[in-house]
Each structure stands twice: as structure tokens, then as C-alpha cells.
Write a protein that holds these residues in place. Structure first.
Motif, mmCIF file in Angstrom:
data_model
loop_
_atom_site.group_PDB
_atom_site.id
_atom_site.type_symbol
_atom_site.label_atom_id
_atom_site.label_comp_id
_atom_site.label_asym_id
_atom_site.label_seq_id
_atom_site.Cartn_x
_atom_site.Cartn_y
_atom_site.Cartn_z
ATOM 1 N N CYS A 16 -15.641 -4.576 -1.174
ATOM 2 C CA CYS A 16 -15.015 -5.756 -1.791
ATOM 3 C C CYS A 16 -13.529 -5.474 -1.976
ATOM 4 O O CYS A 16 -13.131 -4.341 -2.239
ATOM 5 C CB CYS A 16 -15.660 -6.092 -3.137
ATOM 6 N N LEU A 18 -11.654 -7.146 -4.225
ATOM 7 C CA LEU A 18 -11.227 -7.486 -5.586
ATOM 8 C C LEU A 18 -11.836 -6.471 -6.560
ATOM 9 O O LEU A 18 -12.644 -5.633 -6.174
ATOM 10 C CB LEU A 18 -11.633 -8.919 -5.964
ATOM 11 N N ASN A 19 -11.437 -6.597 -7.819
ATOM 12 C CA ASN A 19 -11.897 -5.618 -8.810
ATOM 13 C C ASN A 19 -12.131 -6.344 -10.135
ATOM 14 O O ASN A 19 -11.423 -6.121 -11.108
ATOM 15 C CB ASN A 19 -10.807 -4.540 -8.943
ATOM 16 N N CYS A 20 -13.137 -7.224 -10.153
ATOM 17 C CA CYS A 20 -13.388 -8.028 -11.353
ATOM 18 C C CYS A 20 -14.009 -7.134 -12.439
ATOM 19 O O CYS A 20 -14.991 -6.424 -12.155
ATOM 20 C CB CYS A 20 -14.355 -9.163 -11.037
ATOM 21 N N CYS A 23 -17.890 -7.311 -12.807
ATOM 22 C CA CYS A 23 -18.688 -7.215 -11.574
ATOM 23 C C CYS A 23 -20.089 -6.664 -11.855
ATOM 24 O O CYS A 23 -20.240 -5.639 -12.516
ATOM 25 C CB CYS A 23 -17.977 -6.310 -10.576
ATOM 26 N N ARG A 29 -18.789 -2.232 -4.238
ATOM 27 C CA ARG A 29 -17.359 -2.427 -3.967
ATOM 28 C C ARG A 29 -16.877 -1.513 -2.836
ATOM 29 O O ARG A 29 -16.016 -1.885 -2.065
ATOM 30 C CB ARG A 29 -16.547 -2.125 -5.225
ATOM 31 N N GLY A 59 -22.489 -10.039 -1.812
ATOM 32 C CA GLY A 59 -21.898 -8.700 -1.772
ATOM 33 C C GLY A 59 -21.739 -8.091 -3.140
ATOM 34 O O GLY A 59 -22.465 -8.431 -4.056
ATOM 35 N N GLY A 60 -20.606 -7.297 -3.192
ATOM 36 C CA GLY A 60 -19.527 -7.120 -2.236
ATOM 37 C C GLY A 60 -18.925 -8.450 -1.779
ATOM 38 O O GLY A 60 -19.177 -9.482 -2.350
ATOM 39 N N ASN A 90 -15.767 -14.491 -2.350
ATOM 40 C CA ASN A 90 -14.770 -14.560 -3.423
ATOM 41 C C ASN A 90 -13.565 -15.413 -3.014
ATOM 42 O O ASN A 90 -12.611 -15.531 -3.783
ATOM 43 C CB ASN A 90 -14.342 -13.153 -3.871
ATOM 44 N N LYS A 112 -12.249 -17.879 -9.787
ATOM 45 C CA LYS A 112 -12.354 -16.962 -10.927
ATOM 46 C C LYS A 112 -11.351 -17.252 -12.028
ATOM 47 O O LYS A 112 -11.576 -16.938 -13.190
ATOM 48 C CB LYS A 112 -12.166 -15.520 -10.446
#
Ligand code: SF4
Length: 205
Positions: A16, A18-20, A23, A29, A59-60, A90, A112
Motif C-alpha cells: 500500500c 498510504l499509511n492510515c 489501518c 502494507r 488490500g493493501g 484508496n 478519507k
């Protein structure tokens, strides 16, 4: 919930961009190679066609697999033309979503936050382009997860300002360490605010 109205098999892709902070699949990730092949999936799905009517790729971030994802799902569709395919994204790769036209039946894209550049380092316009592409599929869903830092629950009009009126939106409670980050009333009120500007709002508490 993975594929509204359908019983589906869910495939998870790794990697992935992004880095939410909330998650739920942090172990996905990091990209890992070679977990399953199209033949593996066909074998598993063949034994379950009597009970499933869809598959979900999540995912991911599936679109990071680009052409590989498109060709994987095209082969899948040839073998199982009656199974519906949903892809979760995303929203960071609208070009890959476009390439899935004619292959996937439903695209779900996260919205988001409004402040993408500040929190996630990508441009809001990129995600809005993904939402536009998603709307051109047979079915689509825009998913808003109520992470308090990302979503100002008191101001749904900020989201209305960027959402098309034909959008189908799922407003989802955010869970942090297994606990809801908002009261149900806060989530419901936000969802009500969106009802004024989009086609349909789905509430997930
Ligand atoms: S986009 Fe999805 S998979 Fe990626 S970090 Fe955020 S919640 Fe996790």
C-alpha cells in the motif's frame, strides 16, 4: 458488507502507498511477492461457485499491481463470466481503475479526508478523479471512514462540496484498538448531512 448484496470470496493483495493510522490490515502494507496465482484462485473459486456470486479484491492497495491486476481479473472474468467482480481502492491510481472498465463490475473508493495533501501526501484531485471513474461502473461506492483527525464530523458540507450528486456513499464508523472513535449519533448526524447532497448514503456503525 465486502460486496453489498452478494456472497463473495475476498482476495487480499499486498502493498500500500498510504499509511492510515486506523489501518486494519497493516501487515499488508508491505508488498510480498508470489502468494497466489490465477490457477490457485480458479481452483478455489471452482469449488465454491454454488455458494458465491462475487469476488472482492482488496488490500493493501490492489491498483499498485497495475497491468498484472487487470490481466489477472480479465482471465478470471473469462473463466467465471457470471461472477461479479468488485475492486476496493484508496483512489490513488485512477488510471488503473480506468483500465478495469469492462472487467470489474463495482469499484469502491475511499474518500478519507478533504485535506489529502496534509495527511496522506497525495492530491485530493487524484482521488476525485478516481471517484469520477468509479461512477462510470455498473456499481460504485464512496467510503468515508470517520477517523476524527481526517473527517470533521461537524462539517459534512465540506464533503458535499467535492461529491457528485450521483454518488453512493458509505459512512463508516472508525475503530481504533477495537473501540469506536465516535458515538453512533455523531456518525448518524454526519450521514444525515450527506443525504442532502448525494444519491444514497449507507450507514455502517
Ligand atoms: S489505504 Fe487502506 S490498506 Fe492502505 S494504509 Fe490506508 S487503510 Fe491501510
Amino acid at each position: 458488507m465486502d460486496y453489498p448484496g452478494r456472497i463473495s470470496l475476498v482476495l487480499f493483495t499486498s502493498g500500500c502507498n498510504l499509511n492510515c493510522p486506523y489501518c486494519h490490515n497493516p501487515e499488508l502494507r508491505r508488498r510480498q511477492e508470489g502468494s497466489f496465482t490465477i490457477d490457485d484462485v480458479i481452483k478455489v473459486v471452482s469449488s465454491r461457485t454454488a455458494i458465491i456470486d462475487g469476488i472482492v479484491v482488496t488490500g493493501g492497495e490492489p491498483t499498485l499491481h497495475g497491468k498484472q491486476l487487470v490481466s489477472f481479473l480479465s482471465s478470471f472474468k473469462e473463466v467465471f463470466p457470471s461472477l461479479q467482480i468488485k475492486v476496493d481502492s484508496n483512489g490513488s491510481n485512477p488510471g488503473v481503475l480506468e483500465a478495469l472498465r469492462g472487467v470489474a463490475d463495482m469499484i469502491a473508493v475511499d474518500l478519507k479526508t478533504i485535506a489529502y495533501e496534509r495527511y496522506l501526501g497525495i492530491e485530493l484531485s487524484t482521488v476525485l478523479r478516481s471517484l469520477e471513474v468509479a461512477r462510470s461502473f455498473t456499481e460504485h461506492e464512496v467510503r468515508i471512514t470517520m477517523y476524527p483527525d481526517y473527517v470533521d464530523a461537524k462539517h459534512p458540507e465540506e464533503f458535499c462540496a467535492v461529491l457528485d450528486s450521483s454518488s453512493v456513499v458509505a459512512v463508516q464508523q472508525c475503530y481504533l484498538d477495537g473501540r469506536p472513535a465516535n458515538t453512533p449519533e455523531v456518525v448518524e448526524e454526519f450521514a444525515e448531512g450527506l443525504q442532502r447532497c448525494v444519491k444514497e448514503v449507507r450507514l455502517r456503525l
